[in-house]
Scaffold this motif. Structure first.
Motif, PDB file in Angstrom:
ATOM      1  N   ASP A  12      32.556  38.544  37.593  1.00  0.00           N
ATOM      2  CA  ASP A  12      31.368  39.351  37.899  1.00  0.00           C
ATOM      3  C   ASP A  12      30.107  38.525  38.178  1.00  0.00           C
ATOM      4  OD1 ASP A  12      32.097  42.482  37.174  1.00  0.00           O
ATOM      5  OD2 ASP A  12      33.316  41.051  36.049  1.00  0.00           O
ATOM      6  N   ASP A  50      33.890  41.503  41.569  1.00  0.00           N
ATOM      7  CA  ASP A  50      32.441  41.637  41.726  1.00  0.00           C
ATOM      8  C   ASP A  50      31.808  40.274  42.000  1.00  0.00           C
ATOM      9  OD1 ASP A  50      32.663  44.359  41.421  1.00  0.00           O
ATOM     10  OD2 ASP A  50      31.735  44.447  39.440  1.00  0.00           O
ATOM     11  N   HIS A 193      34.745  43.391  34.998  1.00  0.00           N
ATOM     12  CA  HIS A 193      34.147  44.707  35.222  1.00  0.00           C
ATOM     13  C   HIS A 193      33.245  45.194  34.085  1.00  0.00           C
ATOM     14  CE1 HIS A 193      33.643  48.617  37.053  1.00  0.00           C
ATOM     15  NE2 HIS A 193      34.248  49.254  36.064  1.00  0.00           N
ATOM     16  N   SER A 212      30.504  38.359  32.133  1.00  0.00           N
ATOM     17  CA  SER A 212      29.989  38.109  33.480  1.00  0.00           C
ATOM     18  C   SER A 212      29.250  36.776  33.486  1.00  0.00           C
ATOM     19  CB  SER A 212      29.030  39.245  33.841  1.00  0.00           C
ATOM     20  OG  SER A 212      28.255  38.921  34.978  1.00  0.00           O
TER      21      SER A 212
END
Ligand SMILES: [Fe+2]
Ligand SMILES: [Fe+2]
Length: 253
Positions: A12, A50, A193, A212
């Motif tokens: 991410d 992402d 996620h 992330s």
């Protein structure tokens, strides 16, 4: 001393994002530098989705150039912010335009299988029958190889209602569990996620979602809304030795 095979997992990066505060480019570079300072070089790098916030070409190029500093092969997973075809333009992803980003790679001590859990244009995930049939056949092709399964949406509940609404439907998680029950060589399921470290279980396998490189979700079961925190970014190292996998999560302060 036998040396473990090391798979670094970053997740991410959201290059181009402004909604979380902070600078996603600086976050990714900081985490990459932390990986470079490890005493052991990674053997492979997995990015669990992402990568880019707006699926822009310059965002993907920044991710590609940053990860090249790690000097190991990079395997990308599609997230809900990603564009399948943009991923194919910037990374070595097999498959025709528009098709789900899913493939298997023999890393040496470990087989990596990447599954696409995205529903294009939507934030929640899905695993339809075609993708699960592909996974079943792919796993059946190498039943004796210790395998890491990577997908963006963690196939477990988080117990945080707003995150679970953005996750995989329970029926899809159960359908994935049915596939995994036939393939005991899958040692771990890894995901992103949810922007924090969360461990769960599916078909007897540990499912691990990792932080992330950009911004972390707040630990919150009560407010009913998604909020972020000042927790540090991080990454994971999956260390493979004698067919077993030890997953270490490393915050970067
Ligand atoms: Fe994300
Ligand atoms: Fe996501």
């Amino acid at each position: 001393m036998p040396k473990p095979f090391l798979v670094v997992q970053l997740s991410d990066p959201h290059i181009g994002a402004t909604w979380g505060g902070g600078d996603p480019r600086a976050g990714l570079r900081t985490v990459v530098e932390a990986v470079r300072r490890l005493p052991d070089d990674p053997d492979a790098v997995v990015v669990s989705g992402d990568l880019a916030d707006n699926a822009a070409d310059d965002e993907y190029e920044f991710v590609r150039e940053s990860l090249a500093l790690l000097g190991a092969p990079v395997y990308v997973v599609a997230g809900n912010h990603d564009d399948r075809d943009a991923l194919r333009r910037h990374f070595d992803v097999p498959g025709p335009l528009g098709a789900p980003v899913q493939y298997a790679a023999d890393l040496g001590s470990l087989r990596l299988v990447v599954l696409d859990s995205t529903r294009p244009g939507e934030d929640p995930g899905e695993l339809d029958a075609a993708r699960l049939a592909w996974l079943d056949a792919e796993l059946a092709a190498a039943p004796d190889r210790p395998t890491l399964l990577a997908l963006h949406h963690p196939p477990v509940m988080t117990a945080s209602a707003p995150w679970d609404e953005l996750g995989l439907p329970a029926a899809d998680r159960h359908a994935l569990a049915k596939v995994l029950e036939r393939h005991p060589q899958v040692r771990r399921v890894v995901a992103g996620h949810v922007h924090r470290t969360i461990a769960g279980e599916l078909a007897g396998r540990t499912v691990l979602a990792v932080p992330s490189t950009y911004v972390q979700a707040r630990l919150d079961f009560d407010s009913g809304r998604i909020a972020f925190s000042a927790d540090p970014p991080g990454f994971a190292v999956h260390a493979v030795l004698d067919g077993q996998v030890a997953s270490h999560v490393q915050p970067v302060t």
